[in-house]
Design a protein around this motif. Structure first.
Motif: not given
Length: 114
Positions: A19-35
């Motif tokens: 996923l690219g940054k634009a494919n997220t809501d750009r929150t730390f909660k979302s980024f924490m789900a990434f490996r």
């Protein structure tokens, strides 16, 4: 370019999703789900690097020093400026630790960082 290559060469049943940054809501909660995060810095003080690093997120970044030369950074002209009243200091390093606009500066500072 990287996103285009990933879309083109990733097999249909590949077990990982990119996923690219634009494919997220750009929150730390979302980024924490990434490996992990693939990060191409465009400025030496890129806050997202420090934020992902503090989160304990595995970071993949370019290894070649040329990717860390920032001649177009808005702050470059100020990095090596010294006021006239400041005396010359023989103990001063040959390059500012913030002025990463030459390969000489990078070669000097890279061995000193973690």
């Amino acid at each position: 370019v990287l996103n285009c290559m990933i879309r083109t060469f990733t097999p249909q049943n590949y077990p990982l999703k990119f996923l690219g940054k634009a494919n997220t809501d750009r929150t730390f909660k979302s980024f924490m789900a990434f490996r992990a995060v693939v990060l191409f810095p465009h400025d030496f003080a890129l806050m997202s690097f420090y934020e992902f690093y503090a989160m304990g997120m595995p970071l993949f970044m370019p290894s070649h020093l040329s990717k860390y030369l920032f001649p177009f950074s808005a702050s470059v002209p100020l990095l090596d400026w010294l006021p006239d009243w400041l005396p010359e200091d023989s103990d001063r390093p040959p390059h500012s630790p913030l002025s990463l606009t030459s390969s000489d500066a990078l070669r000097y500072w890279v061995p000193l960082v973690d």
